[in-house]
Write a protein that holds these residues in place. Sequence first.
Motif, PDB file in Angstrom:
ATOM      1  N   ASN A   4       0.801  -1.232   0.000  1.00 40.43           N
ATOM      2  CA  ASN A   4       0.000   0.000   0.000  1.00 40.43           C
ATOM      3  C   ASN A   4       0.826   1.272   0.000  1.00 40.43           C
ATOM      4  OD1 ASN A   4      -2.441  -1.166  -0.249  1.00 40.43           O
ATOM      5  ND2 ASN A   4      -2.987  -1.085   1.913  1.00 40.43           N
ATOM      6  N   LEU A   5       1.852   1.288  -0.842  1.00 39.45           N
ATOM      7  CA  LEU A   5       2.545   2.569  -1.061  1.00 39.45           C
ATOM      8  C   LEU A   5       1.707   3.362  -2.057  1.00 39.45           C
ATOM      9  CD1 LEU A   5       6.242   1.379  -1.363  1.00 39.45           C
ATOM     10  CD2 LEU A   5       5.030   2.198   0.653  1.00 39.45           C
ATOM     11  N   ILE A   6       1.776   4.711  -1.968  1.00 41.48           N
ATOM     12  CA  ILE A   6       1.031   5.535  -2.922  1.00 41.48           C
ATOM     13  C   ILE A   6       1.773   5.498  -4.253  1.00 41.48           C
ATOM     14  CG2 ILE A   6       0.137   7.850  -3.379  1.00 41.48           C
ATOM     15  CD1 ILE A   6      -0.986   7.493  -0.776  1.00 41.48           C
ATOM     16  N   PRO A   7       1.099   5.111  -5.317  1.00 46.85           N
ATOM     17  CA  PRO A   7       1.776   4.994  -6.606  1.00 46.85           C
ATOM     18  C   PRO A   7       2.277   6.354  -7.121  1.00 46.85           C
ATOM     19  CG  PRO A   7      -0.593   4.691  -6.857  1.00 46.85           C
ATOM     20  CD  PRO A   7      -0.320   4.739  -5.389  1.00 46.85           C
ATOM     21  N   ARG A   8       3.271   6.309  -7.987  1.00 44.66           N
ATOM     22  CA  ARG A   8       3.845   7.520  -8.619  1.00 44.66           C
ATOM     23  C   ARG A   8       4.298   8.544  -7.586  1.00 44.66           C
ATOM     24  NH1 ARG A   8      -0.585   6.175 -11.545  1.00 44.66           N
ATOM     25  NH2 ARG A   8      -1.838   7.577 -10.295  1.00 44.66           N
ATOM     26  N   THR A   9       4.651   8.058  -6.413  1.00 42.50           N
ATOM     27  CA  THR A   9       5.101   8.948  -5.344  1.00 42.50           C
ATOM     28  C   THR A   9       6.369   8.322  -4.775  1.00 42.50           C
ATOM     29  OG1 THR A   9       2.796   9.465  -4.899  1.00 42.50           O
ATOM     30  CG2 THR A   9       4.371  10.042  -3.191  1.00 42.50           C
ATOM     31  N   SER A  10       7.428   9.117  -4.647  1.00 42.03           N
ATOM     32  CA  SER A  10       8.724   8.560  -4.264  1.00 42.03           C
ATOM     33  C   SER A  10       8.668   7.946  -2.871  1.00 42.03           C
ATOM     34  CB  SER A  10       9.782   9.655  -4.292  1.00 42.03           C
ATOM     35  OG  SER A  10       9.530  10.571  -3.260  1.00 42.03           O
ATOM     36  N   ALA A  11       9.647   7.075  -2.576  1.00 40.32           N
ATOM     37  CA  ALA A  11       9.749   6.451  -1.267  1.00 40.32           C
ATOM     38  C   ALA A  11       9.766   7.533  -0.190  1.00 40.32           C
ATOM     39  CB  ALA A  11      11.022   5.613  -1.210  1.00 40.32           C
ATOM     40  N   LEU A  12      10.545   8.578  -0.459  1.00 40.48           N
ATOM     41  CA  LEU A  12      10.661   9.667   0.502  1.00 40.48           C
ATOM     42  C   LEU A  12       9.293  10.298   0.797  1.00 40.48           C
ATOM     43  CD1 LEU A  12      12.837  11.399   2.001  1.00 40.48           C
ATOM     44  CD2 LEU A  12      12.585  13.018   0.133  1.00 40.48           C
ATOM     45  N   LYS A  13       8.550  10.598  -0.282  1.00 38.37           N
ATOM     46  CA  LYS A  13       7.235  11.238  -0.120  1.00 38.37           C
ATOM     47  C   LYS A  13       6.276  10.309   0.606  1.00 38.37           C
ATOM     48  CE  LYS A  13       7.358  15.268  -2.330  1.00 38.37           C
ATOM     49  NZ  LYS A  13       6.885  16.507  -1.717  1.00 38.37           N
ATOM     50  N   ASN A  14       6.385   9.016   0.315  1.00 37.03           N
ATOM     51  CA  ASN A  14       5.538   8.057   1.009  1.00 37.03           C
ATOM     52  C   ASN A  14       5.808   8.076   2.512  1.00 37.03           C
ATOM     53  OD1 ASN A  14       3.568   6.038  -0.221  1.00 37.03           O
ATOM     54  ND2 ASN A  14       5.097   6.261  -1.852  1.00 37.03           N
ATOM     55  N   VAL A  15       7.092   8.122   2.862  1.00 38.71           N
ATOM     56  CA  VAL A  15       7.448   8.102   4.282  1.00 38.71           C
ATOM     57  C   VAL A  15       7.046   9.421   4.953  1.00 38.71           C
ATOM     58  CG1 VAL A  15       9.350   7.876   5.917  1.00 38.71           C
ATOM     59  CG2 VAL A  15       9.303   6.457   3.866  1.00 38.71           C
ATOM     60  N   GLU A  16       7.085  10.500   4.174  1.00 38.18           N
ATOM     61  CA  GLU A  16       6.731  11.809   4.746  1.00 38.18           C
ATOM     62  C   GLU A  16       5.238  11.943   5.021  1.00 38.18           C
ATOM     63  OE1 GLU A  16       8.068  15.405   2.884  1.00 38.18           O
ATOM     64  OE2 GLU A  16       9.993  14.541   2.356  1.00 38.18           O
ATOM     65  N   LEU A  17       4.436  11.142   4.301  1.00 34.35           N
ATOM     66  CA  LEU A  17       2.990  11.349   4.316  1.00 34.35           C
ATOM     67  C   LEU A  17       2.348  11.405   5.715  1.00 34.35           C
ATOM     68  CD1 LEU A  17       1.024  11.980   2.147  1.00 34.35           C
ATOM     69  CD2 LEU A  17       0.530   9.555   1.894  1.00 34.35           C
ATOM     70  N   PRO A  18       2.628  10.438   6.611  1.00 27.96           N
ATOM     71  CA  PRO A  18       2.011  10.534   7.943  1.00 27.96           C
ATOM     72  C   PRO A  18       2.419  11.823   8.658  1.00 27.96           C
ATOM     73  CG  PRO A  18       3.005   8.378   7.622  1.00 27.96           C
ATOM     74  CD  PRO A  18       3.456   9.234   6.477  1.00 27.96           C
ATOM     75  N   MET A  19       3.620  12.309   8.368  1.00 29.69           N
ATOM     76  CA  MET A  19       4.082  13.548   9.010  1.00 29.69           C
ATOM     77  C   MET A  19       3.377  14.756   8.395  1.00 29.69           C
ATOM     78  SD  MET A  19       8.110  12.833   9.640  1.00 29.69           S
ATOM     79  CE  MET A  19       8.607  11.932   8.170  1.00 29.69           C
ATOM     80  N   VAL A  20       3.010  14.653   7.080  1.00 30.13           N
ATOM     81  CA  VAL A  20       2.226  15.722   6.460  1.00 30.13           C
ATOM     82  C   VAL A  20       0.897  15.848   7.190  1.00 30.13           C
ATOM     83  CG1 VAL A  20       0.963  16.416   4.395  1.00 30.13           C
ATOM     84  CG2 VAL A  20       3.287  15.516   4.183  1.00 30.13           C
ATOM     85  N   TYR A  21       0.239  14.688   7.405  1.00 35.45           N
ATOM     86  CA  TYR A  21      -1.057  14.744   8.099  1.00 35.45           C
ATOM     87  C   TYR A  21      -0.882  15.069   9.572  1.00 35.45           C
ATOM     88  CZ  TYR A  21      -2.985  12.961   3.790  1.00 35.45           C
ATOM     89  OH  TYR A  21      -3.345  12.837   2.486  1.00 35.45           O
ATOM     90  N   GLY A  22       0.332  14.833  10.099  1.00 35.14           N
ATOM     91  CA  GLY A  22       0.617  15.197  11.488  1.00 35.14           C
ATOM     92  C   GLY A  22       1.105  16.623  11.620  1.00 35.14           C
ATOM     93  N   ARG A  23       1.123  17.368  10.481  1.00 39.38           N
ATOM     94  CA  ARG A  23       1.512  18.789  10.471  1.00 39.38           C
ATOM     95  C   ARG A  23       2.953  19.006  10.933  1.00 39.38           C
ATOM     96  NH1 ARG A  23      -2.976  18.030   8.666  1.00 39.38           N
ATOM     97  NH2 ARG A  23      -4.799  19.389   8.858  1.00 39.38           N
ATOM     98  N   THR A  24       3.869  18.125  10.544  1.00 39.92           N
ATOM     99  CA  THR A  24       5.276  18.342  10.856  1.00 39.92           C
ATOM    100  C   THR A  24       5.863  19.278   9.810  1.00 39.92           C
ATOM    101  OG1 THR A  24       5.345  16.066  11.647  1.00 39.92           O
ATOM    102  CG2 THR A  24       7.458  17.135  11.300  1.00 39.92           C
TER     103      THR A  24
END
Lengths: 242, 413
Positions: free
Chosen positions: A95-115
Amino acid sequence: MEVIKVCNLEKIYKNGNIEVKALKGVNLTIHQGEFVAIMGASGSGKSTLMNVLGCLDKPSSGNYYLDGEDVSRLRDDELSYIRNRKIGFVFQSFNLIPRTSALKNVELPMVYGRTAKQERRKRAISLLTDVGLGDRYNHMPNEISGGQKQRVAIARALANEPPIILADEPTGNLDSKSSVEIMEIFTDLNRNRGNTVIIVTHEPDIAEFTDRVITFRDGNIIKDELTGRGVASGFYGEVSGK
Amino acid sequence: MMLFLENVNLALTAIKTNKMRSFLTMLGIIIGISSVIAITSIGASAKGAVTAEFEAMGSSYLYIMPNWEMMNTDDFSMNDFFTSEDINALKARFPEMIKYAVPYVSGSSATKVGRTDANLSILGVGANYDDYNKTLLMQSGRMILDSDIRGRKNVIVIQDKMAVRLFGSKDAALKKEVPVTLNGEQTDATVIGVFEEKESAFAGLATSNTYKCYMPYSTVLPAGEEYFNYIEIYCDPDTDIAAQGKSFTGYLENVKGKDEGFYTFESAESQMEMINKVLGILSIAIGAIAAISLLVGGIGIMNIMLVSVTERTREIGIRKSLGARTKDILTQFLIEAMILSVIGGGIGTLFGIGIGKIGMIVAGTQGIHMSLVIEPLTIIIAVLFSAGVGLFFGLFPAKKAAKLDPIEALRFE
């Protein structure tokens, strides 16, 4: 400390007039720092329990205490917050987000966590380095192998430093070599980082990596025992858990 | 704010991933916005050109005429029309206001000098007409004087282009004879002056071998004829022309014993109003068509967003499992819809300006020279409006995405 406690948990699926009881009054306690495998045939209720434990689904009745807080009646956005902060998910199909780099995938929970962006990037690179992908963070999911995808998924699960890691058949789509590597990462998270790790699996040799195996059949727990590792860890002598 | 930028990035990636689809979706918005921009800029340019034109002519003139709708065509008396006495009475009553007042008479005639022929468009004027009509500049010789009018002299002031065509040069034309047919009688008019007409945006509309020329109004009026239909008046330019026109017609009605509204007038102002009215109606009509294409474009965006939500159901499930709230998913898809339509609006604006420029070039080839007026406000409104279209039509798909159940979304294949 009881990080997860469920009491008389029931989950009923309604399909037209037919009611299916997926969970029939489950009682279960998991302490901080445990390494647990949940086993059972498909349809035994293990995945349903996993969804409830992961706050993706709400129980039909009974209570679920997470860190002492009853989360069984929370609103959707409150559950989103818990998923973001307290739980890290690892799925069978990555369940990685397609067409999105590994880095961006890992950042995603932090995006929703407002980091903040800088902080996010730094932490994502460090997490990817920890799982051995420090040089591949710009790769897209379709450019890396299954084992590597699962490592990215684990790094993503750890992004907001959740105390609990829930893994649903994490080795189900991997070859045996990658499976062992992934299980070693989970072991490391449990032993060295102190994460509570709960793994759903139907493979006994995967369950052997954990300390405690809970077996499900027809919506109920039929067996709950320590593995050789669990006995050797000495963990259960201290807390006198099940 | 942070999440907003993140969402903008996401939306741009999604749009880039489906370039063809995104472009086709934007097409409706592009067509709508570009037609709005093109029409408003061309409209504004035309308005500007018309205004400039009237200002150059001096906007202080007006024509008084009977209101043809009020006249009983079966039983009209000669008294309904104007005489020289009426003009004198007007001048006497409004000495301050009226700078110039003559019967407005015109005619056309063919002429031939040697082997060269030309068509004349003859305007009967009073003395020193060039003092009032600012578009005519004397080049050589003199303008028609009071003595020419009193003597009904056969004199003519011709356009510089015609002088060159018929006589070779401006100065060579002076004192030469030009055959003219007036009221069915052939006479020879003596050239007393040559004028140049000020460059006009609409100059190209005149046919190439028809030339303007001026003769004394008394000469153009048929011999013995006392009555005429129009009075041409130049007023003090600092006064309210519409108010002056009303007092002139009111006075004439009074003097000649007519009902109120029997006489009417036309001024630069009223002519401009007419033109602006026509331009306004045109703009509204095309605006309505543009609005329909924006509506269709909006529906296209809604359609593609629904497809996108379905395609990305699993992605939405993943995002929710990672802690995305309902609001986060909602804004992600709303921003995507808005960016789609704002990019469409931007491209549409550029296209619209392009179409406007092409319109100016086409008008140029027809002899109408205008410069394109682009109103920044129109562009801002167009872009905001397209964002609004995206917001409105993106709301339903975005809500659908935000409301997805995380487990079902994760199971979606």
